[in-house]
Design an enzyme around this catalytic site. Sequence first.
Site, mmCIF file in Angstrom:
data_model
loop_
_atom_site.group_PDB
_atom_site.id
_atom_site.type_symbol
_atom_site.label_atom_id
_atom_site.label_comp_id
_atom_site.label_asym_id
_atom_site.label_seq_id
_atom_site.Cartn_x
_atom_site.Cartn_y
_atom_site.Cartn_z
ATOM 1 N N PHE A 44 -15.454 9.210 -50.720
ATOM 2 C CA PHE A 44 -14.779 10.419 -50.269
ATOM 3 C C PHE A 44 -13.750 10.865 -51.313
ATOM 4 C CE2 PHE A 44 -11.499 12.795 -48.089
ATOM 5 C CZ PHE A 44 -12.236 13.672 -47.320
ATOM 6 N N ASP A 45 -12.958 9.922 -51.771
ATOM 7 C CA ASP A 45 -11.920 10.262 -52.751
ATOM 8 C C ASP A 45 -12.527 10.798 -54.042
ATOM 9 O OD1 ASP A 45 -9.946 9.618 -51.053
ATOM 10 O OD2 ASP A 45 -9.591 7.603 -51.852
ATOM 11 N N SER A 90 6.454 31.025 -22.307
ATOM 12 C CA SER A 90 6.550 29.637 -21.835
ATOM 13 C C SER A 90 6.003 29.613 -20.416
ATOM 14 C CB SER A 90 7.981 29.146 -21.907
ATOM 15 O OG SER A 90 8.770 29.951 -21.075
ATOM 16 N N GLU A 121 -4.625 20.358 -16.587
ATOM 17 C CA GLU A 121 -4.731 19.694 -17.887
ATOM 18 C C GLU A 121 -3.414 19.032 -18.258
ATOM 19 O OE1 GLU A 121 -4.703 23.007 -21.117
ATOM 20 O OE2 GLU A 121 -5.505 23.914 -19.283
ATOM 21 N N LYS A 123 -0.041 18.209 -20.179
ATOM 22 C CA LYS A 123 0.976 18.983 -20.887
ATOM 23 C C LYS A 123 1.504 18.112 -22.026
ATOM 24 C CE LYS A 123 5.246 21.602 -20.016
ATOM 25 N NZ LYS A 123 5.884 21.222 -21.254
ATOM 26 N N ASP A 125 3.585 16.699 -25.116
ATOM 27 C CA ASP A 125 5.006 16.722 -25.457
ATOM 28 C C ASP A 125 5.125 16.748 -26.977
ATOM 29 O OD1 ASP A 125 7.702 16.618 -25.318
ATOM 30 O OD2 ASP A 125 7.836 14.528 -24.686
ATOM 31 N N GLU A 180 -0.594 22.335 -29.394
ATOM 32 C CA GLU A 180 0.592 21.533 -29.643
ATOM 33 C C GLU A 180 0.319 20.556 -30.783
ATOM 34 O OE1 GLU A 180 2.761 22.465 -27.162
ATOM 35 O OE2 GLU A 180 4.214 20.840 -26.901
ATOM 36 N N TYR A 232 -4.833 24.233 -26.627
ATOM 37 C CA TYR A 232 -4.856 24.401 -25.174
ATOM 38 C C TYR A 232 -4.986 25.851 -24.703
ATOM 39 C CZ TYR A 232 0.175 25.083 -25.941
ATOM 40 O OH TYR A 232 1.383 25.506 -26.401
ATOM 41 N N LYS A 301 -3.546 26.122 -14.339
ATOM 42 C CA LYS A 301 -3.793 27.531 -14.673
ATOM 43 C C LYS A 301 -4.902 28.069 -13.775
ATOM 44 C CE LYS A 301 -2.897 26.417 -19.517
ATOM 45 N NZ LYS A 301 -3.496 25.976 -20.775
ATOM 46 N N LYS A 325 6.311 18.840 -14.125
ATOM 47 C CA LYS A 325 6.860 17.861 -15.073
ATOM 48 C C LYS A 325 7.030 16.509 -14.394
ATOM 49 C CE LYS A 325 9.794 19.653 -18.084
ATOM 50 N NZ LYS A 325 10.034 19.636 -19.526
ATOM 51 N N CYS A 419 31.567 -13.592 -33.154
ATOM 52 C CA CYS A 419 30.219 -13.244 -33.610
ATOM 53 C C CYS A 419 29.240 -14.343 -33.184
ATOM 54 C CB CYS A 419 30.200 -13.096 -35.133
ATOM 55 S SG CYS A 419 28.535 -12.832 -35.782
ATOM 56 N N CYS A 422 27.955 -16.168 -36.551
ATOM 57 C CA CYS A 422 28.765 -16.945 -37.488
ATOM 58 C C CYS A 422 30.122 -17.353 -36.904
ATOM 59 C CB CYS A 422 28.958 -16.159 -38.787
ATOM 60 S SG CYS A 422 30.019 -14.723 -38.586
ATOM 61 N N CYS A 437 31.354 -7.601 -36.538
ATOM 62 C CA CYS A 437 31.744 -8.852 -37.164
ATOM 63 C C CYS A 437 32.190 -8.523 -38.593
ATOM 64 C CB CYS A 437 30.551 -9.806 -37.181
ATOM 65 S SG CYS A 437 30.796 -11.190 -38.320
ATOM 66 N N CYS A 443 27.848 -13.821 -42.903
ATOM 67 C CA CYS A 443 27.168 -13.765 -41.610
ATOM 68 C C CYS A 443 25.681 -13.477 -41.881
ATOM 69 C CB CYS A 443 27.835 -12.668 -40.773
ATOM 70 S SG CYS A 443 27.071 -12.388 -39.190
#
Length: 684
Positions: A44-45, A90, A121, A123, A125, A180, A232, A301, A325, A419, A422, A437, A443
């Site tokens: 591929f490369d 929105s 469907e 949603k 994030d 998204e 979407y 929807k 939500k 601590c 130590c 500390c 430490c």
Amino acid sequence: MLDIFNYQDLEPTRKRIEELTQLIDKYNYEYYMNDQSLVSDYEFDQLLNELIMLEKQHPDLAMPNSPTKRVGGEVNKSFRQVTHRFPMLSLGNTYSIGEIEEFEARTRRLIGDHPFSYTCELKYDGVAIGLTYRHGELVQAVTRGNGTVGDDITANARTIGTIPLKLYGSYPDDFEARGEVVYPFDEFEAFNRQREADGDEPFANPRNAASGSLKLQNSAECAKRKLMFCMYFMMLPPDVDISDAHLATHSNRLEWARQMGFKVQPYIKECANIAEIKQFIDYWDEARWQLPFAIDGIVIKVNQVELWDSLGLTAKSPRWAIAYKFKAQQVSTHLESISYQVGRTGVVTPVANMAPVSLGGTVVRRATMVNADYIRSFDIHEDDWLLVEKGGEIIPKIVGVDMSHRKPDAKAIEYIDRCPECGTPLVRTEGEAGYYCPNQDGCPPQQLGRLEHFVSRRAMNIDTIGLERIKILFDSGLVRNVADFYSLQRNQLIGLGAESGATIQERSADNIIEAIDISRSVPFERVLFALGIRYVGEVGAKKIARYFKNMTNLMNASREDLLLVEDVGEVTADAVATFFADERMRQIVERLREAGLQMQINESNTSAHLQGLTFVVSGVFEHFSRDEIKSSIEQHGGKVSGSISSKTSYLLAGDKMGPEKLKKAEKLGIKIISESEYLSMINE
Ligand code: IVH
């Protein structure tokens, strides 16, 4: 007349470019859409490199949607603001099932006798973007922005494997694919781990990282991020005939989009009534934790597009859709003990060890309690039951105490005063929430963290020493502080690490010694950053270095002197003063000086990295003022010119660059570079 001596038949090249493009497009499609590798990475490369080379030799033949664009390399200067052709609305959203029931009943009433259905469907994030396609070619990608105006992020979008650059089969001639951009969990975590190893701040969650990635100035960087685009919604111009079966319903549109080459969620479900909608919601409230990416709810929807107009819009959102939500999940569990972790800068973080409890798809046993104030603010007692919550993100949070389990004689948590690593008494700086500390050089977790930071890429960039080798060197006693790296001998290294099965061989020993040697020329400002002084990041180190010019001045500086440096506040000034007041730190710095590290800023004309190159500078920069960047170019042997001509080697572009300069540079084919590319040129 045709000059037969200069005439070159481009036809075979054009054909080869076309052939390569088709092959690579096909392999990409199978890889991103069907998780199938039809050829080895190597093959591929090879194909891709051949195409890159041909396009370089014949820029006129390079297509805007060539698969080479997936690799990136274009520099986005300040992202152009674009007005959306169709506003990106929105959705009304709610956490309440009752409101979903109301939405459904209202919709049914408004639609009346018409037969119809809903789609449910996931949603996502992530970050909403709109992709414009004309004649099957991607022409523009824009972020949602404020819904009316967004940022043009086309070059970065082209690097996302799941965004088709050219569509397959049939498609509308002109439409916008909305969806998204998400950062899959595994890629996000790998990326954050790398950031930490490089000494960069990790991102808080996949959404922030996705959003930051889309705004990267160098699209090659964006290409490395492995983002995913999930479509979407198909937005069509108002005059399109929607009686075509492909377009009549939302679910048909998405199915058609899938055939064009978009990634569309397979989970979408057509639902006839509220019972089916609720079933879908309940199922995904649990099952969401098994998904490889974050979702924060369910979108419902009306499926039949012809009904949308009659249902209409509210001020900001359509009445034919709504989002449910998910609430964060919460459980209560028994606090068994608290452990205290010590970080690189000595900061102590309390961690709650809890009775294992299942939450959001994983078993939770531990959660951070942040600092002493956090424990106090929740008034946590021994033997308490803690309320633990998991929202859309990966990390569970303690949000309170379940008082129904509080024992009458329970004692409030007593924070440690020494601590745990130590034994040194902890200190708390005025105005700070946590303890730390102060035993910087004795430490173990601080010593290891400090060593790790010192070798990291943005600091001394000793890339042959990773965390594993630091542990080996530390345990062997050879390296206890950063100055010890420079006393290492090849022979001491060979054979180390046998116990952990990572024995250092001769070749590795040579590489380690060589990388340490090269680090002696790392500029003073990075040496200062590498010391790992609390609150002194990369930018702060640069400002301090420039102000004091050399280590001696800095070590003699008082707190008041430090406060004179731009952006250095009291907390940082205190931290720097405390660091250099420690005799052990002063000794380490002296040893670094003796080892030949750069202890003053380089104001002389010694580097020749930019010899023979002419720069035009435009815009505002993050790390330099305009004068600083000009003198930096000169310090490295380059020339600065006020206007672009064919003699210009680079246009160095900052934020808010003048459009005229950009236009002229593009016309003359002058390479445009960003500040970060410039930095890598001079730090090579
Ligand atoms: S539909 C007009 N479907 O949620 C309908 N939105 O306020 C347009 N989102 O920022 C949106 N997943 O980016 C739709 N499956 C999905 C979605 C989705 C996530 C986001 C969208 C917007 C917000 C809605």
